[in-house]
Every structure is written in structure tokens, then in C-alpha cells.
Scaffold this motif. Structure first.
Motif, PDB file in Angstrom:
ATOM      1  N   LEU A 150      49.324  39.965  81.867  1.00 40.90           N
ATOM      2  CA  LEU A 150      49.680  39.993  83.286  1.00 40.90           C
ATOM      3  C   LEU A 150      49.987  41.430  83.725  1.00 40.90           C
ATOM      4  O   LEU A 150      49.446  41.917  84.715  1.00 40.90           O
ATOM      5  CB  LEU A 150      50.888  39.095  83.534  1.00 40.90           C
ATOM      6  N   LEU A 151      50.882  42.105  82.990  1.00 43.57           N
ATOM      7  CA  LEU A 151      51.237  43.494  83.274  1.00 43.57           C
ATOM      8  C   LEU A 151      50.955  44.345  82.049  1.00 43.57           C
ATOM      9  O   LEU A 151      51.150  43.897  80.913  1.00 43.57           O
ATOM     10  CB  LEU A 151      52.721  43.630  83.629  1.00 43.57           C
ATOM     11  N   SER A 152      50.544  45.584  82.285  1.00 47.28           N
ATOM     12  CA  SER A 152      50.274  46.510  81.182  1.00 47.28           C
ATOM     13  C   SER A 152      50.880  47.870  81.490  1.00 47.28           C
ATOM     14  O   SER A 152      50.805  48.346  82.619  1.00 47.28           O
ATOM     15  CB  SER A 152      48.768  46.670  80.965  1.00 47.28           C
ATOM     16  N   ALA A 153      51.471  48.479  80.481  1.00 42.13           N
ATOM     17  CA  ALA A 153      51.982  49.846  80.602  1.00 42.13           C
ATOM     18  C   ALA A 153      50.942  50.819  80.071  1.00 42.13           C
ATOM     19  O   ALA A 153      50.231  50.504  79.115  1.00 42.13           O
ATOM     20  CB  ALA A 153      53.284  49.994  79.821  1.00 42.13           C
ATOM     21  N   PRO A 154      50.837  51.996  80.666  1.00 41.96           N
ATOM     22  CA  PRO A 154      49.877  52.985  80.152  1.00 41.96           C
ATOM     23  C   PRO A 154      50.086  53.281  78.673  1.00 41.96           C
ATOM     24  O   PRO A 154      49.126  53.474  77.926  1.00 41.96           O
ATOM     25  CB  PRO A 154      50.148  54.226  81.018  1.00 41.96           C
ATOM     26  N   GLU A 155      51.363  53.314  78.245  1.00 39.04           N
ATOM     27  CA  GLU A 155      51.661  53.588  76.843  1.00 39.04           C
ATOM     28  C   GLU A 155      51.086  52.500  75.932  1.00 39.04           C
ATOM     29  O   GLU A 155      50.594  52.788  74.831  1.00 39.04           O
ATOM     30  CB  GLU A 155      53.180  53.680  76.630  1.00 39.04           C
ATOM     31  N   GLY A 156      51.161  51.248  76.372  1.00 38.97           N
ATOM     32  CA  GLY A 156      50.628  50.150  75.569  1.00 38.97           C
ATOM     33  C   GLY A 156      49.117  50.189  75.484  1.00 38.97           C
ATOM     34  O   GLY A 156      48.533  49.955  74.415  1.00 38.97           O
ATOM     35  N   ILE A 157      48.478  50.473  76.617  1.00 40.93           N
ATOM     36  CA  ILE A 157      47.021  50.587  76.625  1.00 40.93           C
ATOM     37  C   ILE A 157      46.576  51.699  75.682  1.00 40.93           C
ATOM     38  O   ILE A 157      45.651  51.529  74.878  1.00 40.93           O
ATOM     39  CB  ILE A 157      46.513  50.865  78.056  1.00 40.93           C
ATOM     40  N   GLU A 211      53.852  51.939  86.140  1.00 42.54           N
ATOM     41  CA  GLU A 211      54.053  53.379  86.177  1.00 42.54           C
ATOM     42  C   GLU A 211      54.273  53.939  84.777  1.00 42.54           C
ATOM     43  O   GLU A 211      53.637  54.904  84.365  1.00 42.54           O
ATOM     44  CB  GLU A 211      55.257  53.722  87.045  1.00 42.54           C
ATOM     45  N   ARG A 212      55.198  53.302  84.037  1.00 46.69           N
ATOM     46  CA  ARG A 212      55.592  53.832  82.739  1.00 46.69           C
ATOM     47  C   ARG A 212      56.565  52.869  82.080  1.00 46.69           C
ATOM     48  O   ARG A 212      56.951  51.849  82.663  1.00 46.69           O
ATOM     49  CB  ARG A 212      56.290  55.189  82.898  1.00 46.69           C
ATOM     50  N   LEU A 213      56.981  53.198  80.849  1.00 49.15           N
ATOM     51  CA  LEU A 213      58.087  52.526  80.179  1.00 49.15           C
ATOM     52  C   LEU A 213      59.341  53.378  80.315  1.00 49.15           C
ATOM     53  O   LEU A 213      59.272  54.606  80.268  1.00 49.15           O
ATOM     54  CB  LEU A 213      57.775  52.318  78.697  1.00 49.15           C
ATOM     55  N   TYR A 225      61.238  49.075  78.719  1.00 45.00           N
ATOM     56  CA  TYR A 225      60.964  48.127  79.791  1.00 45.00           C
ATOM     57  C   TYR A 225      59.993  48.771  80.783  1.00 45.00           C
ATOM     58  O   TYR A 225      60.077  49.966  81.066  1.00 45.00           O
ATOM     59  CB  TYR A 225      62.252  47.732  80.527  1.00 45.00           C
ATOM     60  N   MET A 226      59.098  47.954  81.313  1.00 50.00           N
ATOM     61  CA  MET A 226      58.119  48.462  82.268  1.00 50.00           C
ATOM     62  C   MET A 226      58.788  48.797  83.598  1.00 50.00           C
ATOM     63  O   MET A 226      59.711  48.111  84.039  1.00 50.00           O
ATOM     64  CB  MET A 226      57.009  47.436  82.499  1.00 50.00           C
ATOM     65  N   ILE A 227      58.282  49.835  84.228  1.00 45.86           N
ATOM     66  CA  ILE A 227      58.736  50.262  85.549  1.00 45.86           C
ATOM     67  C   ILE A 227      57.540  50.212  86.497  1.00 45.86           C
ATOM     68  O   ILE A 227      56.497  50.785  86.181  1.00 45.86           O
ATOM     69  CB  ILE A 227      59.311  51.694  85.496  1.00 45.86           C
ATOM     70  N   PRO A 228      57.591  49.515  87.650  1.00 48.81           N
ATOM     71  CA  PRO A 228      58.734  48.820  88.227  1.00 48.81           C
ATOM     72  C   PRO A 228      59.089  47.509  87.534  1.00 48.81           C
ATOM     73  O   PRO A 228      60.208  47.033  87.644  1.00 48.81           O
ATOM     74  CB  PRO A 228      58.314  48.572  89.674  1.00 48.81           C
ATOM     75  N   GLY A 229      58.146  46.894  86.842  1.00 41.15           N
ATOM     76  CA  GLY A 229      58.461  45.798  85.947  1.00 41.15           C
ATOM     77  C   GLY A 229      58.665  44.436  86.583  1.00 41.15           C
ATOM     78  O   GLY A 229      58.502  44.237  87.785  1.00 41.15           O
ATOM     79  N   ILE A 230      59.069  43.515  85.703  1.00 40.25           N
ATOM     80  CA  ILE A 230      59.223  42.118  86.097  1.00 40.25           C
ATOM     81  C   ILE A 230      60.387  41.466  85.360  1.00 40.25           C
ATOM     82  O   ILE A 230      60.700  40.311  85.589  1.00 40.25           O
ATOM     83  CB  ILE A 230      57.914  41.350  85.810  1.00 40.25           C
TER      84      ILE A 230
END
Length: 235
Positions: free
Chosen positions: A183-190, A209-211, A216-221
């Protein structure tokens, strides 16, 4: 190359390298998708609204992931006696949710592919080493002959995703037969996933945006699993 992901917090420019862009499939950032993200990112969204709205996004992700699988030609006869030159999946499909949060995506996969087989992988972070640890897996014996949708709503650091991919590879699944659905992906994870598996395809509805310093993801969920299954409700 830059992907502009219009999210609830506004447009976010995420720079990723060319290899990542070839393998990351970001849902079209429509106004409707942004409205759905506005609901699920709202900390005040109640359980029913969160589940229903996230399900609508997950359905789009599943449909996109299925389109990435291999297909082969097949002819069928129409009710008026004509031939339609169509397509069918070249391999059987198996969905593999990463327990627990990934199970939230299982219903939407079954809704569009009722006969799909389902495996399970349970991976949790070790409290001491902080590394992902495999606790349980149950996969079809012939999973190596399937196209696999690996289901996990959150791709944050990439640790869990990498561990789950290794489980599939150890069971003989080819990397080209795996599509990771998040559902959501962080650039660091990709970046972490593609550093080890550069050709692994990822389908996601938003690139964050980032971790932050706590991963935690920003802006996140927030914690998706807790919010989806209602275990975040205070006693």
C-alpha cells in the motif's frame, strides 16, 4: 528520474534511480486516490471507514499486479458464434500475505481471483538483534510453478520484504515470478529491495517522503495492522 506522488500531504518529489523506475509500478495519482488516502491517513478515521477505504485502494493494487503477470493466447466462442482471441494467465497464481498485516490484502485478491491459492509467511523483528526473523511459513508444495503476489501493506526499511522474498526463492520461485504489492512504500525500502533484487517488481499506491529516526514512514499511516484489525483501540 523523478516520480511525483501526490499524496494527502501534498505533492512529494521522490528521486529514484532508473532501475527502480523500471520495476516500481505506482498507481496513477488521481484525485480519487488522493481522497482515499486522506481517509486512511486521518488519525481519527474509525475502524469501519479505514477498512472499507483501504480495501478500495488494495483492490486497485491487486488489479495492477495481476496485469504484470504473464499471459498466453486463448480463443473462445462468443454467444453469436464468433471467435474471440483472448488471453489467460500463463501460470496459476498464488497469493502470499506476510502475516499479520498482509492478510488485510487477501480478501481483495480472492474477490477478483476466487480460485487463487494462498500461502502464509510470518516474519517479525527480533527484539534483540532488530533483524527480521522467520517464525512460520506455509506454502503450496508446487509454488515454484506459480506466479506469486507477495502481499504486505508497508514497505518501510525493506527488511521484512527481503526476508519474505528469500523464503520464496528458497522454495524455488523465480524472482521474475514475484510481484511485491504494498500500500505504502518508503524510498529507503525500495532501494534496499532493489539493491539485492534489482528486477523484483513492486506495485504501490504511494511513495512516502522518507523514514524517520524510528523507521516510521513520513507522512505515514501509523501501524496499518493495528488500525485495520482494530487492535489500536485503547482499553
Amino acid at each position: 528520474m523523478t516520480i511525483t506522488a501526490t499524496q494527502a500531504a501534498g505533492p512529494v518529489d521522490v528521486t529514484v534511480n532508473e532501475t527502480v523506475n523500471e520495476t516500481v509500478h505506482l498507481l496513477p495519482q488521481t484525485r480519487q486516490l488522493r481522497a482515499l488516502h486522506t481517509v486512511i491517513r486521518d488519525r481519527h478515521a474509525d475502524l469501519g471507514r479505514f477498512v472499507t477505504t483501504s480495501g478500495r485502494i488494495i483492490r486497485q493494487l491487486i488489479e495492477t499486479a495481476l496485469d504484470l503477470l504473464p499471459y498466453e493466447p486463448v480463443d473462445v466462442q462468443t454467444p453469436v458464434g464468433e471467435t474471440y482471441h483472448g488471453l489467460r494467465p500463463a501460470k496459476p497464481i498464488c497469493g502470499v500475505p506476510v502475516v499479520r498485516a498482509g492478510e488485510s490484502m487477501e480478501h481483495e485478491l480472492r474477490a477478483v481471483s476466487p480460485g487463487v491459492r494462498i500461502g502464509k509467511i510470518l516474519i517479525q523483528r527480533d527484539k534483540v538483534t532488530k533483524l527480521p526473523r522467520l517464525y512460520y511459513s506455509a506454502l503450496p508444495a508446487d509454488i515454484d510453478r506459480h506466479s506469486v503476489l507477495l502481499l504486505d501493506p508497508m514497505l518501510a526499511t525493506g527488511g521484512t520484504a527481503l526476508a519474505a522474498v528469500e523464503v520464496l526463492l528458497d522454495h524455488g520461485v523465480a524472482e521474475d515470478d514475484i510481484v511485491f504489492v504494498a500500500l505504502l512504500s518508503a524510498p529507503e525500502g525500495i532501494a534496499a529491495v532493489h539493491a539485492r533484487h534489482p528486477n523484483l517488481r513492486i506495485v504501490t499506491s504511494a511513495i512516502e517522503e522518507r523514514l524517520n529516526e524510528n523507521a516510521y514512514m513520513i507522512p505515514g499511516i501509523g501501524d496499518f495492522g493495528d488500525r485495520y484489525f482494530g487492535t489500536d483501540v485503547p482499553r
